[in-house]
Design an enzyme around this catalytic site. Structure first.
Site, short mmCIF file in Angstrom:
data_model
loop_
_atom_site.label_atom_id
_atom_site.label_comp_id
_atom_site.label_asym_id
_atom_site.label_seq_id
_atom_site.Cartn_x
_atom_site.Cartn_y
_atom_site.Cartn_z
N ARG A 1 0.86 -1.18 0.00
CA ARG A 1 0.00 0.00 0.00
C ARG A 1 0.89 1.22 0.00
O ARG A 1 1.69 1.43 0.92
CB ARG A 1 -0.89 -0.02 1.24
N THR B 1 3.73 2.36 3.14
CA THR B 1 5.10 1.82 3.17
C THR B 1 6.01 2.27 2.03
O THR B 1 7.20 1.96 2.06
CB THR B 1 5.05 0.28 3.16
N ARG B 2 5.49 2.98 1.03
CA ARG B 2 6.30 3.26 -0.16
C ARG B 2 7.55 4.08 0.16
O ARG B 2 8.64 3.80 -0.34
CB ARG B 2 5.47 3.98 -1.22
N GLU C 1 -4.15 -7.99 -6.44
CA GLU C 1 -2.78 -8.48 -6.52
C GLU C 1 -2.60 -9.76 -5.69
O GLU C 1 -1.96 -10.71 -6.13
CB GLU C 1 -1.80 -7.41 -6.04
#
Length: 313
Positions: A16, A20-21, A81
């Protein structure tokens, strides 16, 4: 890591973005790429291409890492996903590694907490909701990693990267061993077939029969191996130059089959045809027009060429 022709990526990261990117995923991706592990990030593509390309990327990745975070469940993109990843796990044994990033595994498995709230607000069909929930339950019960067991994020990233590296090495070695074991077995069958074929005569028809039978067995092994690989990869037939052949469905420019596979099959087919011709002449008390078969020698040369090509690459 070297990738197979059909595999574009070593690792696919499912996460997400807003959770967390800019921290965990950024560090993990950087660590993996320093190890020369090909890692796919969907947000490196144009926005309108991300969904479709990500689902395709899952199918051509050896390992998928699912990073469950607080808001992971409220994204349909992430839900789809997970389902696609688990389908690849069932279809061709893709390695799946769940990572719990500051979340409770019971919330994911039972769809409570933030995950329960995310599912409660969705207005999708019951069948679709069940597929997503079942996917979460299956994924969370796979061996993985959690921030609750290793709170130092830098250490956690390094441990996950090392785990992925070791898994990729084991898979690569196992595949090479299996592939070359079959190739060597076929070569060992072709050599006695050639010998029996040369010493056969009208007085020794059994040698000709033995040569034909061994060549047929070698050819059958090649066909069974290719059939199994093609079924697993769900290859499709395509009419294209220079000759029509099977192609991988997600990478239509790549033809199905490795160099040893194709060389082994061609040599086994030719040797089978030659021994069959020789046997048919001998049982009619005639001399075969074919005095010497070079196909086992060509097979051996093909193997050597493959080794040199791999070393060069």
């Amino acid at each position: 890591m070297n990738s197979d022709p059909k595999m574009k990526h070593d690792v696919f990261l499912s996460f997400r973005v807003k959770d967390t990117r800019d921290n965990f995923i950024s560090h993990l991706c950087d660590c993996l790429r320093r190890k020369r592990i090909k890692t796919y990030l969907f947000d490196e593509l144009p926005y309108e291409e991300r969904y479709e390309e990500s689902l395709k990327a899952i199918e051509v990745s050896r390992v998928s890492v699912i990073v469950f975070s607080e808001n992971f469940g409220d994204s349909k993109f992430c839900l789809d996903e997970v389902v696609a990843i688990l389908k690849c796990k069932k279809r061709f044994g893709q390695i799946v590694i769940p990572v719990l990033y500051h979340v409770d595994p019971l919330d994911i498995e039972n769809q409570t907490g933030s995950f329960g709230e995310a599912f409660a607000t969705r207005r999708d069909k019951a069948e679709q909701l069940k597929e997503w929930k079942d996917g979460f339950t299956e994924a969370i019960n796979l061996p993985g990693w959690s921030t609750s067991h290793l709170r130092d994020e830098a250490m956690l990233v390094n441990e996950i990267a090392l785990d992925i590296e070791n898994k990729l090495l084991r898979v690569s070695r196992k595949k090479v061993i299996i592939e070359w074991s079959l190739v060597i077995t076929n070569l060992m069958l072709e050599i006695p077939s050639c010998v029996f074929d040369q010493i056969s005569s009208t007085n020794k028809p059994l040698y000709a029969l033995a040569a034909m039978s061994i060549s047929f067995l070698s050819c059958l092994l090649c066909l069974v191996d290719l059939f199994h690989k093609g079924r697993v990869e769900r290859v499709v037939w395509r009419w294209s130059l220079p000759f029509p052949w099977f192609h991988y469905p997600t990478q239509r420019s790549n033809r199905f089959g490795s160099f040893p596979d194709i060389v082994g099959l061609i040599c086994a087919l030719c040797q089978t045809i030659l021994t069959a011709v020789n046997y048919s002449f001998i049982i009619r008390n005639g001399d075969s027009p074919i005095k010497f078969s070079v196909w086992p020698i060509m097979f051996a040369l093909g193997l050597l060429c493959t080794l040199f090509i791999k070393r060069a690459s």
